[in-house]
Design a protein around this motif. Sequence first.
Motif, mmCIF file in Angstrom:
data_model
loop_
_atom_site.group_PDB
_atom_site.id
_atom_site.type_symbol
_atom_site.label_atom_id
_atom_site.label_comp_id
_atom_site.label_asym_id
_atom_site.label_seq_id
_atom_site.Cartn_x
_atom_site.Cartn_y
_atom_site.Cartn_z
ATOM 1 N N ALA A 228 40.274 88.340 52.140
ATOM 2 C CA ALA A 228 40.839 87.636 50.992
ATOM 3 C C ALA A 228 40.525 88.372 49.693
ATOM 4 N N LEU A 229 39.297 88.862 49.559
ATOM 5 C CA LEU A 229 38.899 89.595 48.351
ATOM 6 C C LEU A 229 39.631 90.925 48.215
ATOM 7 N N ALA A 230 40.053 91.470 49.353
ATOM 8 C CA ALA A 230 40.815 92.723 49.337
ATOM 9 C C ALA A 230 42.267 92.502 48.930
ATOM 10 N N GLY A 231 42.657 91.234 48.791
ATOM 11 C CA GLY A 231 44.029 90.925 48.405
ATOM 12 C C GLY A 231 44.942 90.611 49.576
ATOM 13 N N ILE A 232 44.360 90.485 50.761
ATOM 14 C CA ILE A 232 45.149 90.161 51.958
ATOM 15 C C ILE A 232 45.406 88.661 51.989
ATOM 16 N N LYS A 233 46.659 88.269 52.029
ATOM 17 C CA LYS A 233 47.034 86.861 51.994
ATOM 18 C C LYS A 233 47.030 86.260 53.405
ATOM 19 N N ASP B 246 42.675 81.359 50.685
ATOM 20 C CA ASP B 246 43.132 82.342 51.673
ATOM 21 C C ASP B 246 42.038 82.627 52.702
ATOM 22 N N ALA B 247 40.799 82.760 52.226
ATOM 23 C CA ALA B 247 39.685 83.025 53.140
ATOM 24 C C ALA B 247 39.500 81.872 54.117
ATOM 25 N N CYS B 248 39.631 80.669 53.598
ATOM 26 C CA CYS B 248 39.524 79.481 54.446
ATOM 27 C C CYS B 248 40.614 79.478 55.512
ATOM 28 N N ALA B 249 41.832 79.775 55.102
ATOM 29 C CA ALA B 249 42.967 79.780 56.031
ATOM 30 C C ALA B 249 42.798 80.846 57.106
ATOM 31 N N ILE B 250 42.336 82.021 56.712
ATOM 32 C CA ILE B 250 42.144 83.112 57.675
ATOM 33 C C ILE B 250 41.071 82.731 58.698
ATOM 34 N N ALA B 251 39.993 82.120 58.216
ATOM 35 C CA ALA B 251 38.908 81.715 59.118
ATOM 36 C C ALA B 251 39.374 80.640 60.097
#
Length: 295
Positions: A241-246, A198-203
């Motif tokens: 992502a760590l906060a649970g945001i998809k 998710d973090a990768c996708a957001i970035a």
Amino acid sequence: MLRYETIAELVSEAEKRNIKISELVLEDQAKAMEKEPSKLFDKMATDFDIMVESVKAGSKKEQSSMSGLTGGEGFLMNDYVKRTGGGLSGELMTKAMGRALSVAGCNASMGKIVATPTAGSCGILPGCLVTLYEDRGYDKNDVIMSLFTAGAFGMVIANRASIAGANGGCQAECGSAAAMAAAALVELMGGTPSECADACAIAISSQMGLVCDPVAGLVEIPCIKRNVSGLMIAFSSADMALAGIKAKIPVDECLDAMKEVGDAMVPALKETAVGGLAGTPTGKKLKEKVFGSDK
């Protein structure tokens, strides 16, 4: 053996075995290369040590690029941290910015760096990880292991989209570096493989369409400062992502979109030093300053 064609493959296999992506990748690469895992770990440890040294080398007051267009950005940011206690972004983030600038400056002055994944984006991953190691006291072995996760994500990005500015614009360089760093940060913070994805996708989605427009064709303006922007996106993407945001859009679909956007870019916006900031009146004057007039 892993194929490194999708991040979904990495996440699925790691979750199935209840291990970190870095552990999965180290084991897989050791088998593929017919080497002991300890040998690959030691090589990655050397790479991390080079990252630490490149931060130091690029943070000197007298640091200057070969062209003379840039220099001392890392020193100035570090001095700003001392004078203000961290400015608007806080001490941790401004120190991280200083490290990203220092490594990018080290590259511009022909110093030794680790291309992660490219020289133009070399400050983002060290800026993130060296900061957690030196200022947050994260275990060095854990930091080194997180580089295997970053590297695996980078391999997928390279195979599925691009990591070259000449092929996909700066989204393929600083965008990829920020995505790799975001995944590594999530793993270091104890996040799950899915959260790394998710973090990768957001970035990736946060830098979609970023063009590659180096002034005078040199990896300095605006590249050095974009390393800071990429670093900030890496940290914010990891925190979300760590906060649970998809991410909502699956990471592999984000990579496909990045490739589509890169393919649609005109050549002037892909490392040719013709369009974007390189094509501005000032950009052209700076080129003449370095190389002389085309006439």
